[in-house]
Design an enzyme around this catalytic site. Sequence first.
Site, PDB file in Angstrom:
ATOM      1  N   ASP A  74      -8.260  -9.221   3.479  1.00  0.00           N
ATOM      2  CA  ASP A  74      -8.035  -8.126   4.436  1.00  0.00           C
ATOM      3  C   ASP A  74      -9.105  -8.039   5.520  1.00  0.00           C
ATOM      4  OD1 ASP A  74      -7.153  -5.911   5.712  1.00  0.00           O
ATOM      5  OD2 ASP A  74      -7.611  -4.500   4.120  1.00  0.00           O
TER       6      ASP A  74
ATOM      7  N   GLU B 194       0.820  -1.218   0.000  1.00  0.00           N
ATOM      8  CA  GLU B 194       0.000   0.000   0.000  1.00  0.00           C
ATOM      9  C   GLU B 194       0.854   1.268   0.000  1.00  0.00           C
ATOM     10  OE1 GLU B 194      -2.774  -0.643   3.296  1.00  0.00           O
ATOM     11  OE2 GLU B 194      -4.133  -1.661   1.908  1.00  0.00           O
TER      12      GLU B 194
ATOM     13  N   GLU C 227     -12.674  -2.678  12.027  1.00  0.00           N
ATOM     14  CA  GLU C 227     -12.633  -1.884  10.796  1.00  0.00           C
ATOM     15  C   GLU C 227     -13.726  -2.296   9.814  1.00  0.00           C
ATOM     16  OE1 GLU C 227      -8.935  -2.189   8.639  1.00  0.00           O
ATOM     17  OE2 GLU C 227      -9.709  -1.058   6.940  1.00  0.00           O
TER      18      GLU C 227
END
Length: 706
Positions: A370, A297, A398
């Site tokens: 993820d 990322e 998240e």
Amino acid sequence: MMRTLFSIFFCMASLGLPKAEDGSRLWLRFQQQEVAALTGFTTVSGDKESFALQQFQEAWSAMAGSALPETNRLTDHTLLIGTPKNREIRKIIKAKELQELGAEGYIIRTVMQGKNRITMVASAGEGGLLYGVYHLLRLIQTGSDLSTLHISEQPSYDIRILNHWDNLNGTVERGYAGRSIWQWDQLPEKISPRYSEYARANASIGINATVLNNVNASPDILTADYLKKVKRIADILRPYHIRVYLSVNFSSPKILGGLSDSDPLNPHVQHWWQEKTKEIYQLIPDFGGFLVKANSEGQPGPQDYGRTHAEGANMLADALRPHGGIVMWRAFVYNPTPEDRAKQAYLEFKPLDGSFRNNVIIQVKNGPVDFQPREPFSPLFGSMQQTALMPELQITQEYLGFSNHLVFLAPQWKEFLESDTHCKGPQTTVAGTTDGSVYPHRLSAIAGVANIGQDVNWCGHHFAQANWYAFGRLAWNHTLTAEEIAAEWIGMTFTGEPAFSEPVKEMMLRSWETTVDYMMPLGLHHIFAWDHHYGPEPWCDIPGARADWLPPYYHNASPEGIGFDRTTTGSDAVSQYCSPLREQFNDVKSCPEELLLWFHHVPWDYPMQNGRTLWDELCYRYDGGVQQVREFQKIWDRMEPFVDNDRFRHVQSRLKIQSRDAVWWKDACLLYFQTFSGRPIPYDIERPVHELEELKQIKLDLKHHN
Ligand code: BDP
């Protein structure tokens, strides 16, 4: 009837309703109670200097009103706390027996000495003693029978570590409980009382390590100024047997040291890291090591210089080795290539198996993508046999409703840890392949991305505390069941009264599957709104954005069907799993339905095991999730007499949000997928209450919460 009503009234009037609580004491409330009567303890003996004994006395004083009298002479009902340094301990147990459990293991045992009943908490090390004391306290807090104890414990994983995604400016990436607890601007001079409270909470559940800063690491953490601050925190955590680690930025030599590059094969770069580690160890002699997110990322890494992950990790490992430090190198890598994102970490790391130093451990997220609501386990587990691997779990929610939704994660983690990789025959589970029992490596570890912030109740949602708790307990003992963990936590955090604890436990145990149902059932994944990962946006299409950051990449809905084809005729991700798992996942008939759309693109009228079509089943799953949250609201409302008003209202109001969000998810996904399936939503299901176009307009600005 009258009598019952009267006695309920009498009870409430005499005992009073539960006192207001703000959740700040977590599961360590140590309520005042008749603890002497409960335990029978009359005196305590042991090493007075011992931190574990002091911790016991602190808790006992809170419960009993004063400390337990200390004695040197063992009498009836003496509690004896110590290591083999203590003579009385040596009289009862051989040092060797304790040493076999390691410095973190412990024994709690009831022994008779003549007529005297002694309760012994013993360990070969101070850390183990602390854990033993907190085990005993847990038994006291949950009202367990202490008359004949015979407990012997040692941890499943050696390193049980929290990862804080905390930035140096006080924000927390994917944090939903306020700002970072680390007050960098005030350190090293000013010390928040929260640091030691944090340490105590972690020690009480066996967590022995922490990474203080975000994996997207600022190089500044390695400056002399910040290292002084880190030292201060390390000093506070040390008595609680917690080691400090840091996330490091791979470009630090260039950015901080002014070198021309950060190439791991450049001797100047190597030297820079050697000097930096020396500097750290001078300040913090028991410093744990580095956590690294590299070439992921947009983060820098060895590949910037044409080097491999192994070359990068080994260079840092060599710098840390003389001091006993380790490298936790993350395998969370994926690039915008045509290759299926779910395959990329394996493709990158599997060929490197065996080329890492033995003070490197590869940190792998539970699933191949993820932290989605549900994923199969990452195929790296089991496959990488010559390299130590550590699971990375996400405690912060998240992708599971932030701190608004009640989602107990122990069932998710258990499903993952107990998944059979089949890589070294049957019963080679993820847990077994990482805890050292299947592949014996020097290091064993497990990490959890923390959900802790400055909120008074630490985690935002009172029930999110249960996830911090569960992570620690499973890291300590992965054979515990989700049910056992929930029961302990409820008993300590609220009450063990069965009329409360049974329904609340049921609610917690169902909450993860419920959330999967109203968000992403049957193997759907990553259909979140752009960036904030809170609400649904299966339609999301940002021109110019990376395909693998957009939901249609993952769900592939079309008039024909839905799902990601990862079979041998699709992306072939199935082949990364060991046989017979790859065959099982590859065949639509034997693929578990919970993962169906993860591995298969399936027609809308595909017949499910229960006889429904896929489309209908999808509708029932979404609706089932919604109905279940409504059920949770009813359960919680009935719990009002057992909970203090503040915590009751807080949870009640969060459940309302969850209930509304569940309807939002259901309507958004069903109305959108219906544009492809062209089929009616089964008529016995609650009708959508939103218009699809209206839902598409919702743009939450949740950035600053992240
Ligand atoms: C993703 C998060 C991102 C993290 C990344 C990671 O959205 O904020 O930086 O994982 O684990 O889930 O590195």
